[in-house]
Design an enzyme around this catalytic site. Structure first.
Site, PDB file in Angstrom:
ATOM      1  N   GLN A  70       0.554  -1.373   0.083  1.00 28.48           N
ATOM      2  CA  GLN A  70       0.292  -0.038  -0.393  1.00 28.48           C
ATOM      3  C   GLN A  70       0.898   1.387   0.114  1.00 28.48           C
ATOM      4  O   GLN A  70       1.845   1.240   0.761  1.00 28.48           O
ATOM      5  CB  GLN A  70      -0.627   0.227   0.777  1.00 28.48           C
ATOM      6  CG  GLN A  70      -1.888   0.932   0.858  1.00 28.48           C
ATOM      7  CD  GLN A  70      -2.563   1.441   2.178  1.00 28.48           C
ATOM      8  OE1 GLN A  70      -2.128   1.467   3.657  1.00 28.48           O
ATOM      9  NE2 GLN A  70      -3.594   1.267   2.409  1.00 28.48           N
ATOM     10  N   CYS A 101      -6.411   7.129   4.967  1.00 30.92           N
ATOM     11  CA  CYS A 101      -5.625   7.692   6.287  1.00 30.92           C
ATOM     12  C   CYS A 101      -6.076   8.544   6.555  1.00 30.92           C
ATOM     13  O   CYS A 101      -6.347  10.165   6.297  1.00 30.92           O
ATOM     14  CB  CYS A 101      -3.987   7.744   5.918  1.00 30.92           C
ATOM     15  SG  CYS A 101      -2.989   8.596   7.579  1.00 30.92           S
ATOM     16  N   LYS A 141      -7.937   1.605  -1.223  1.00 31.40           N
ATOM     17  CA  LYS A 141      -9.075   1.705  -0.322  1.00 31.40           C
ATOM     18  C   LYS A 141      -9.143   2.761   0.779  1.00 31.40           C
ATOM     19  O   LYS A 141      -8.262   3.701   0.546  1.00 31.40           O
ATOM     20  CB  LYS A 141      -7.820   0.761   1.018  1.00 31.40           C
ATOM     21  CG  LYS A 141      -8.875   0.902   2.532  1.00 31.40           C
ATOM     22  CD  LYS A 141      -7.573   0.032   3.174  1.00 31.40           C
ATOM     23  CE  LYS A 141      -8.178  -0.098   4.903  1.00 31.40           C
ATOM     24  NZ  LYS A 141      -7.776   0.933   5.566  1.00 31.40           N
TER      25      LYS A 141
HETATM   26  C1  LIG Z   1      -2.406   0.623  14.336  1.00 28.02           C
HETATM   27  C2  LIG Z   1      -3.103   1.259  13.062  1.00 28.02           C
HETATM   28  C3  LIG Z   1      -2.540   0.978  12.065  1.00 28.02           C
HETATM   29  C4  LIG Z   1      -3.748   1.501  10.346  1.00 28.02           C
HETATM   30  N1  LIG Z   1      -2.708   1.799   9.046  1.00 28.02           N
HETATM   31  C5  LIG Z   1      -3.244   1.280   7.990  1.00 28.02           C
HETATM   32  C6  LIG Z   1      -2.595   2.177   7.277  1.00 28.02           C
HETATM   33  O1  LIG Z   1      -1.238   1.575   6.944  1.00 28.02           O
HETATM   34  N2  LIG Z   1      -3.452   1.890   5.638  1.00 28.02           N
HETATM   35  C7  LIG Z   1      -4.466   2.141   5.809  1.00 28.02           C
HETATM   36  O2  LIG Z   1      -5.340   1.882   4.720  1.00 28.02           O
HETATM   37  N3  LIG Z   1      -5.332   2.025   7.408  1.00 28.02           N
HETATM   38  C8  LIG Z   1      -4.560   1.780   8.199  1.00 28.02           C
HETATM   39  N4  LIG Z   1      -5.670   1.319   9.394  1.00 28.02           N
HETATM   40  C9  LIG Z   1      -6.673   1.659   9.220  1.00 28.02           C
HETATM   41  C10 LIG Z   1      -7.602   0.123   9.160  1.00 28.02           C
HETATM   42  O3  LIG Z   1      -7.249  -1.015   7.925  1.00 28.02           O
HETATM   43  C11 LIG Z   1      -8.580  -0.205   8.963  1.00 28.02           C
HETATM   44  O4  LIG Z   1      -9.269   0.343   7.913  1.00 28.02           O
HETATM   45  C12 LIG Z   1      -9.382  -0.613  10.183  1.00 28.02           C
HETATM   46  O5  LIG Z   1      -8.468   0.068  11.514  1.00 28.02           O
HETATM   47  C13 LIG Z   1     -10.708  -0.676  10.179  1.00 28.02           C
HETATM   48  O6  LIG Z   1     -10.728  -1.610  10.568  1.00 28.02           O
HETATM   49  P1  LIG Z   1     -10.882  -2.665  12.165  1.00 28.02           P
HETATM   50  O7  LIG Z   1     -11.905  -1.817  12.826  1.00 28.02           O
HETATM   51  O8  LIG Z   1     -10.770  -3.938  11.357  1.00 28.02           O
HETATM   52  O9  LIG Z   1      -9.733  -2.322  13.074  1.00 28.02           O
HETATM   53  C14 LIG Z   1      -4.813   1.001  10.254  1.00 28.02           C
HETATM   54  C15 LIG Z   1      -5.339   1.223  11.999  1.00 28.02           C
HETATM   55  C16 LIG Z   1      -4.762   1.248  13.093  1.00 28.02           C
HETATM   56  C17 LIG Z   1      -5.884   0.324  14.643  1.00 28.02           C
END
Ligand SMILES: Cc1cc2nc3c(=O)[nH]c(=O)nc-3n(C[C@H](O)[C@H](O)[C@H](O)COP(=O)(O)O)c2cc1C
Length: 319
Positions: A70, A101, A141
């Site tokens: 990504q 993000c 995304k």
């Molecule tokens: C610690 C952390 C780091 C994240 N880093 C990214 C990232 O690098 N790229 C991205 O698209 N989303 C990132 N996200 C978002 C997650 O990919 C995801 O979209 C979000 O946590 C919601 O999904 P979940 O409820 O299953 O965690 C991050 C989320 C967390 C908690």
């Protein structure tokens, strides 16, 4: 399910998570059922400047395939060139663009979810990247909009489909929401209604088989992406695979969780420098041990450990 010409065995994706989805965690999730894993997001500028730390974050083993790398950036040519360089150097299966993000450090410069406020920029970044890399699918995304007054799911969906991206993941929150409130899975259904020619992957707050079933039912999405629900529980993917295969839910036993803890620490030792192994072990083990009796005692013992040997001996003492 297919993304471009890549066959995906089960529609289960490990979400990219900065500071979390490094090689050891990706290998563990893959082993315990994730079909597709993603690197942490990497800066398009960092790739072009050949920043060593950035390039290190893109390294992966064949075992992790299919894997997505990504990238994020604010300039269409830079993002496209970085995708071309990543393809040439690493040959991942998917290159994903981050339009989700919400972190100000990224959005202030126009990267990540800032594109939700500027759909022409989103279109240029997506189409330049698709045109620059012909041999692997480019995916996106995103979140549902900058804030609740500016939900752009349908417009963005049409633009991305026209730009030639091969799948869209929707984290069903707005950028302003950060991680607050709950994901609105109806919005994933709305995107699925609008975008007919490419798969839609639903994301946000999936932590169980029940959540998986509900999200699929509400949204009819093609795939499901799990982030925080896999922390300390990478077997969530395997649980959902066995539900998909036979509607069964096998409960994991504590001895297997413990053996996954040892496996995770040993992968950290293999792939990471001594300096970070201790902190990363503490971070991940504090999630795993939530499943144990006396977890707060073991957590404290792990947190006060100063060496990896001490951490391993705390793990050995768990019964
Ligand atoms: C610690 C952390 C780091 C994240 N880093 C990214 C990232 O690098 N790229 C991205 O698209 N989303 C990132 N996200 C978002 C997650 O990919 C995801 O979209 C979000 O946590 C919601 O999904 P979940 O409820 O299953 O965690 C991050 C989320 C967390 C908690």
């Amino acid at each position: 399910m297919k993304i471009g010409n890549i066959n995906i065995k089960y529609p289960l994706f490990l979400a990219p998570m900065s500071g979390v989805t490094d090689q050891p965690f990706r290998i563990i999730c893959k082993k315990y059922g994730a079909s597709v894993v993603y690197t942490e997001f990497v800066s398009a500028d960092g790739i072009i400047r050949e920043n060593v730390k950035t390039l290190d974050m893109v390294k992966f083993d064949d075992f992790e395939r299919p894997i997505g790398v990504q990238i994020f950036g604010n300039d269409p040519d830079t993002v496209a060139e970085s995708a071309f360089n990543i393809y040439n150097k690493f040959k991942p299966d998917i290159i994903d663009i981050n339009f989700g993000c919400p972190v100000p450090k990224v959005t202030k410069k126009g990267g990540g979810s800032a594109a939700l406020k500027n759909l022409e920029l989103m279109r240029k970044i997506a189409s330049n990247t698709v045109n620059a890399v012909k041999d692997v699918p480019i995916t996106v995304k995103m979140r549902a909009g900058w804030d609740y007054n500016n939900i752009i799911i349908n417009d963005a969906g049409i633009i991305l489909e026209e730009s030639g991206v091969k799948a869209i993941t929707l984290h069903a929150r707005t950028s302003k929401q950060m991680y607050k409130g709950s994901a609105d899975w109806n919005m994933i259904g709305e995107l699925k209604e609008t975008v007919k020619s490419i798969p839609i992957i639903g994301n946000g707050d999936i932590t169980s088989i029940d959540d998986y079933k509900k999200l699929k039912k509400i949204s009819k999405c093609d795939g499901v992406m799990i982030g925080r629900g896999s922390l300390g529980k990478p077997w969530i993917f395997r649980d959902i695979v066995s539900f998909i295969k036979s509607e069964q839910n096998e409960k994991i036993c504590l001895s297997e969780i413990l053996s996954i803890c040892f496996e995770h620490v040993s992968l950290l030792k293999k792939y990471k420098s001594n300096k970070v192994v201790i902190n990363l072990s503490k971070k991940h083990l504090s999630y795993y041990i939530k499943s144990f009796n006396n977890s707060s005692f073991y957590r404290k013992e792990i947190m006060k450990s100063e060496t990896i040997e001490e951490i391993e001996s705390v793990l050995k003492s768990i019964n």
